[in-house]
Design an enzyme around this catalytic site. Structure first.
Site, PDB file in Angstrom:
ATOM      1  N   SER A 124       0.646  -1.171   0.103  1.00 49.47           N
ATOM      2  CA  SER A 124       0.003  -0.012  -0.126  1.00 49.47           C
ATOM      3  C   SER A 124       1.002   1.416  -0.173  1.00 49.47           C
ATOM      4  O   SER A 124       1.905   1.318   0.279  1.00 49.47           O
ATOM      5  CB  SER A 124      -1.138   0.073   1.297  1.00 49.47           C
ATOM      6  OG  SER A 124      -1.823   1.052   1.284  1.00 49.47           O
ATOM      7  N   ASP A 125       0.193   2.400  -0.441  1.00 44.89           N
ATOM      8  CA  ASP A 125       1.155   3.537  -0.585  1.00 44.89           C
ATOM      9  C   ASP A 125       0.134   4.666  -0.445  1.00 44.89           C
ATOM     10  O   ASP A 125      -1.163   4.602  -1.137  1.00 44.89           O
ATOM     11  CB  ASP A 125       2.004   3.645  -1.738  1.00 44.89           C
ATOM     12  CG  ASP A 125       2.828   4.864  -1.489  1.00 44.89           C
ATOM     13  OD1 ASP A 125       3.920   4.541  -0.943  1.00 44.89           O
ATOM     14  OD2 ASP A 125       2.813   6.042  -2.015  1.00 44.89           O
ATOM     15  N   GLN A 126       0.524   5.935  -0.005  1.00 43.07           N
ATOM     16  CA  GLN A 126      -0.469   6.999   0.082  1.00 43.07           C
ATOM     17  C   GLN A 126       0.336   8.244  -0.387  1.00 43.07           C
ATOM     18  O   GLN A 126       1.380   8.453  -0.171  1.00 43.07           O
ATOM     19  CB  GLN A 126      -0.903   7.227   1.468  1.00 43.07           C
ATOM     20  CG  GLN A 126      -1.917   8.427   1.504  1.00 43.07           C
ATOM     21  CD  GLN A 126      -2.693   8.459   2.960  1.00 43.07           C
ATOM     22  OE1 GLN A 126      -1.890   9.152   3.715  1.00 43.07           O
ATOM     23  NE2 GLN A 126      -3.618   7.826   3.109  1.00 43.07           N
TER      24      GLN A 126
END
Length: 201
Positions: free
Chosen positions: A73-75
């Site tokens: 995941s990445d934001q």
């Protein structure tokens, strides 16, 4: 559909926030650091950056654990197409909050699930539209001293005191802003063959 019953689940992230969120699904899992270069590519838009890095993180860990199901995941905070990542220090956090004050920022949160053994690879994007209040220099300074959110994209923790910086949050996956969109995570795990409610937890 592939059964994941005997496969190890790995969170490809060192983020304590993502680990705590994944624990809500009551699945046994381990954590591995993906060791991925997070430098944006020239001209890369924030949503594309988040999606690329989420998949890269999942694939990096899956390369080391090919039998496992890996979550990446990445934001990235998206301010009118400008990518704002983790500030890393106080001065950059002040700058980010000054930029975002009184503005609408889209937090682009991407999720990827990969299992090399079954050739499964899918990803999803969970954008969260956040409206920041007009903030004074004193409010910014007091908030940062209190919470020190230097490891958070956009320099604010909405699950903590950072909520006081905001006017509005619009999203369809409530945990996306914290760093892991659990509705989409559960959907991808189901697509990979794991039924989260198949047995009592």
């Amino acid at each position: 559909m592939h059964s994941l019953a005997n496969r190890k689940l790995i969170l490809g992230s060192t983020s304590v926030y993502r680990r705590e969120l994944l624990e809500r699904l009551r699945l046994p899992f381990s954590v591995e650091s993906p060791h991925v270069d997070e430098t944006p590519q020239p001209g890369e838009l924030p949503a594309a950056l988040a999606c690329r890095l989420a998949l890269a993180k999942a694939e990096a860990v899956a390369a080391r654990f090919p039998e496992a199901v890996v979550i990446g995941s990445d934001q990235v905070a998206d301010l009118d197409g400008l990518a704002l990542g983790k500030p890393g220090n106080h001065a950059r956090a002040v700058q980010q909050l000054q930029q975002m004050a009184g503005r609408v920022v889209v937090f682009q949160t991407a999720i990827a699930v990969v299992c090399r053994a079954t050739s499964f690879s899918q990803q999803a994007l969970a954008p969260v539209k956040v409206t920041f209040r007009t903030l004074s220099a004193t409010e910014i300074e007091n908030y940062l001293r209190a919470e020190q959110p230097y490891d958070c994209a956009g320099s604010a923790k909405s699950e903590g005191l950072g909520i006081a910086l905001l006017e509005r949050i619009d999203n369809d996956d409530p945990t996306a802003l914290i760093g892991l969109p659990l509705i989409r995570t559960a959907a991808l795990l189901r697509a990979a063959g794991l039924d989260l409610l198949a047995s009592p937890r």
